[in-house]
Scaffold this motif. Sequence first.
Motif, mmCIF file in Angstrom:
data_model
loop_
_atom_site.group_PDB
_atom_site.id
_atom_site.type_symbol
_atom_site.label_atom_id
_atom_site.label_comp_id
_atom_site.label_asym_id
_atom_site.label_seq_id
_atom_site.Cartn_x
_atom_site.Cartn_y
_atom_site.Cartn_z
ATOM 1 N N GLY A 14 7.433 14.772 -9.164
ATOM 2 C CA GLY A 14 6.078 14.907 -8.614
ATOM 3 C C GLY A 14 5.958 15.933 -7.510
ATOM 4 N N ARG A 28 2.138 1.772 -3.573
ATOM 5 C CA ARG A 28 1.146 2.379 -4.483
ATOM 6 C C ARG A 28 1.091 3.888 -4.295
ATOM 7 N NH1 ARG A 28 -2.268 -2.053 -3.011
ATOM 8 N NH2 ARG A 28 -2.172 -3.636 -4.624
ATOM 9 N N GLU A 29 1.178 4.306 -3.038
ATOM 10 C CA GLU A 29 1.137 5.749 -2.778
ATOM 11 C C GLU A 29 2.405 6.418 -3.325
ATOM 12 O OE1 GLU A 29 0.038 6.575 1.213
ATOM 13 O OE2 GLU A 29 -0.201 8.722 0.836
ATOM 14 N N LEU A 30 3.539 5.754 -3.118
ATOM 15 C CA LEU A 30 4.802 6.299 -3.639
ATOM 16 C C LEU A 30 4.737 6.439 -5.163
ATOM 17 C CD1 LEU A 30 7.386 4.243 -1.558
ATOM 18 C CD2 LEU A 30 7.247 6.724 -1.591
ATOM 19 N N TRP A 31 4.191 5.420 -5.820
ATOM 20 C CA TRP A 31 4.136 5.460 -7.285
ATOM 21 C C TRP A 31 3.232 6.580 -7.774
ATOM 22 C CZ3 TRP A 31 3.275 -0.544 -7.406
ATOM 23 C CH2 TRP A 31 4.492 -1.175 -7.115
ATOM 24 N N ALA A 32 2.099 6.769 -7.057
ATOM 25 C CA ALA A 32 1.194 7.858 -7.454
ATOM 26 C C ALA A 32 1.859 9.216 -7.241
ATOM 27 C CB ALA A 32 -0.108 7.775 -6.660
ATOM 28 N N MET A 33 2.795 9.269 -6.277
ATOM 29 C CA MET A 33 3.534 10.514 -6.023
ATOM 30 C C MET A 33 4.709 10.667 -6.996
ATOM 31 S SD MET A 33 3.755 10.273 -1.906
ATOM 32 C CE MET A 33 2.536 10.968 -0.814
ATOM 33 N N ARG A 34 4.873 9.683 -7.803
ATOM 34 C CA ARG A 34 5.934 9.639 -8.797
ATOM 35 C C ARG A 34 7.306 9.354 -8.178
ATOM 36 N NH1 ARG A 34 6.293 13.334 -14.243
ATOM 37 N NH2 ARG A 34 7.922 12.075 -15.170
ATOM 38 N N LEU A 60 11.877 4.229 5.696
ATOM 39 C CA LEU A 60 11.379 4.120 4.323
ATOM 40 C C LEU A 60 12.472 4.521 3.335
ATOM 41 C CD1 LEU A 60 9.074 3.680 2.309
ATOM 42 C CD2 LEU A 60 8.274 5.993 2.778
ATOM 43 N N LEU A 99 9.092 6.338 -8.097
ATOM 44 C CA LEU A 99 9.052 4.962 -8.577
ATOM 45 C C LEU A 99 10.351 4.614 -9.288
ATOM 46 C CD1 LEU A 99 6.480 4.636 -11.532
ATOM 47 C CD2 LEU A 99 7.508 6.749 -10.833
ATOM 48 N N PRO A 100 10.637 3.323 -9.418
ATOM 49 C CA PRO A 100 11.903 2.923 -10.025
ATOM 50 C C PRO A 100 12.140 3.613 -11.365
ATOM 51 C CG PRO A 100 10.754 1.001 -9.186
ATOM 52 C CD PRO A 100 9.825 2.153 -9.029
ATOM 53 N N ASP A 103 0.828 -1.216 0.000
ATOM 54 C CA ASP A 103 0.000 0.000 0.000
ATOM 55 C C ASP A 103 0.857 1.260 0.000
ATOM 56 O OD1 ASP A 103 0.766 -0.701 2.595
ATOM 57 O OD2 ASP A 103 -0.781 0.574 3.460
ATOM 58 N N VAL A 104 2.004 1.188 0.678
ATOM 59 C CA VAL A 104 2.911 2.345 0.692
ATOM 60 C C VAL A 104 3.506 2.520 -0.714
ATOM 61 C CG1 VAL A 104 4.975 3.347 1.752
ATOM 62 C CG2 VAL A 104 3.442 1.937 3.113
#
Lengths: 78, 662
Positions: free
Chosen positions: A58, A27-33, A67, A35-36, A24-25
């Motif tokens: 982002g 997914r939030e990180l990816w939405a915040m851009r 984290l 991501l790898p 879940d963390v």
Amino acid sequence: MQPLATVRPGETARLGPPEGVEADVLRELWAMRILPGEAVTVVAVIGRNGPVLVQGAGGLFALGRRLASQLKAEVLAQ
Amino acid sequence: MSRSCHGTPRPAPGDGGVQIALAGNPNVGKSTVFNSLTGSAVLTANYPGTSVEVTMATVQPDGHRLTVLDLPGTYALAGRTEDQQAARRALLEERPDAIIAVLDATNLARNLYLVLQLLDLGFRVVVALNLSDEAARRGIHIDAARLGELLGVTVVPTIATRRCGITEVMSEALRLARRPVETRHRYGRQIEELTAQVAGLLEGGPFPARGRALMLLEEGAAPDLPGAIAGLEERAGAAALLGRAAALFGEPLPVVVARERHALADRITREVTLQAGEVPRRRLWHAATRPITGIPLLLAVLSGLFAGLFWGGSILSKVIEAIWASAISPAIAASLLWLFGDGLITRTLRWGFDGGLLAIFTIGIPYVLTFYLLLSILEDTGYLNAAAVLADRLLGRLGLNGRAAIPLVAGAGCSVPAILGLRVLRTERERLIGGTLIALTPCSARTAVIMGAVAYLGGWRVAILLYAVVAALIMTVGWGLNRMLPGTSPDLLMEIFPFRRPHLRTVMRKAWVRAREFVTVAIPIVLAGSFVLGALYETGLIRLAEKPLAPVIEGWLGLPAVAGLTLIFAVLRKELALQLLVALAVVRYGTGAANLASFMTPAQLFTYALVNTLYIPCIATMAVLGRALGWKRAALISAFTILLALAVGGVAIRVLGALGTG
């Protein structure tokens, strides 16, 4: 690759695959851009063992130290 | 379409009951847009399985019924915090007729991520390109018309704080509510092909097959969306396909979809951005978060907050009390006398209608409203985020992270909204720790007792000593819970917003809505409690509780018997403890007992205020604790606070006695 938490303020690093971050963390990180493959700049580290402030495409985000240690990154040449 | 800043939205002919949701990332001015659209007719609703209250309002522009939902801020529909879950469920289960997507014009690309996701699922979307003034100040110019063309939606630049563009946004949402939707944007070829294959396996459902297929790719095999992914067989078929696709892409499919959506948002942003503007400087932010400057600033802000609370609150309180005593109280007394004559009923009813309401208006309005006003200013400037970053390390030792700083600070005003604010925390574990610590934090009502019983008679140093004892206990309890509870708490993950100048109208409205929530929760409880208490007092039944309490109150805590009764009834309202203590003491010891020092030693007063601060916050707080954490946990927390208060109180009276202050 090194933990993002060890990247020094002012350095820019490209994110790699995270290790041990809950889904879940992530997914939030990816939405915040966050991501790898994305480049982020470490803006500041708050005190000893405090959060890490990172500037990505982002926006500016505060990541807790644990984290930031789970996110792996490769420092890019200045 | 006009571009005026004022006017009433006009629904399209034939529109009946229309539901419109406001969605967007956190801190984009969504609630300001909501307030501009709806005025003051605001209700809140809980979503099942969450403690999150989704604000909604029903308005009737030109006689057409229109419900507007203000959803919690979220970056995507896949988030798992209670806030994000509530936003997701409201959108996917309520399926509003139209969505007003509020975007931050200063960070368009990131904000478009959610819009693209909404469009993928076939929602009718109107884009409010908010903070247009701030974007212009930073030299950012966006071609709104071109953005609308690319997305296939209407885009209206808005400045919510000045109500600019709000009418147009609402008119467009109403016009859109009955129209079919066309999804215009497309991702890369590979992902679109995969999406089409997955969509081919899905049966008809409430959302377009492409959107459902994308959601399946994003969320893996278990999107908890009833009806969105039709049939277990199809999911099983899709699962095999997803496995092959993940191998082909070489990384998890959710990352692939996220990257595609960000890339598309980037391409759109580049095409519509006429001028990119400057990246904001964050010198103030650095000063506010660097420990060497940030900690003194935090202490100064907190001192200012409490000084403002006590000065502003006490001035307002005195004014209200004077008006009440001169005009309202005599009117209530006369009315009750006229209705019921002079007797037990009148005296009992006066406890509620006179004493009870007075307590709400002299505590609730002055202290709680003032606190929320100051808190809203801090929130609006963005400073609370800086405080959260600064407090992260300390709170980490208590099993929390920086995000908990905001509800914990709010707890110093009133525990009720502070506990509602726990929804920003990600896990049950954090909410349990946070709820326990808020239960122990002196709210404005408990502070009133500390000030009245200790500071007034013993001076501010004694009050500070009491606060220090409570703070040490809060830290110890948090540390202990963090060690005892299984699992770990998640780390801080929070967007940092630039500092902004607070907008007076927004701040005042936010403060008023929160204070009104407090009053709404408090009034029925206080009235009912005051009537019961009044009846027990006026009939003399209250004395019956004295004897069973004697071993604890007199024996262990070393307090006079009357103090025990007041501690029990203060569970209705903490500030009531002191009023009741004086009232009962006058009956017991005569009028001279109006001065607490005449029948209690400084050590007893200190212990009394300490116990009153620590045990069960109040019945209203227990009610929200039950709602937020479950009744069993609320009961456990309450029992724990009673035991802690008794233990600490007993130790305090003995230590103070040994030090010769008794």
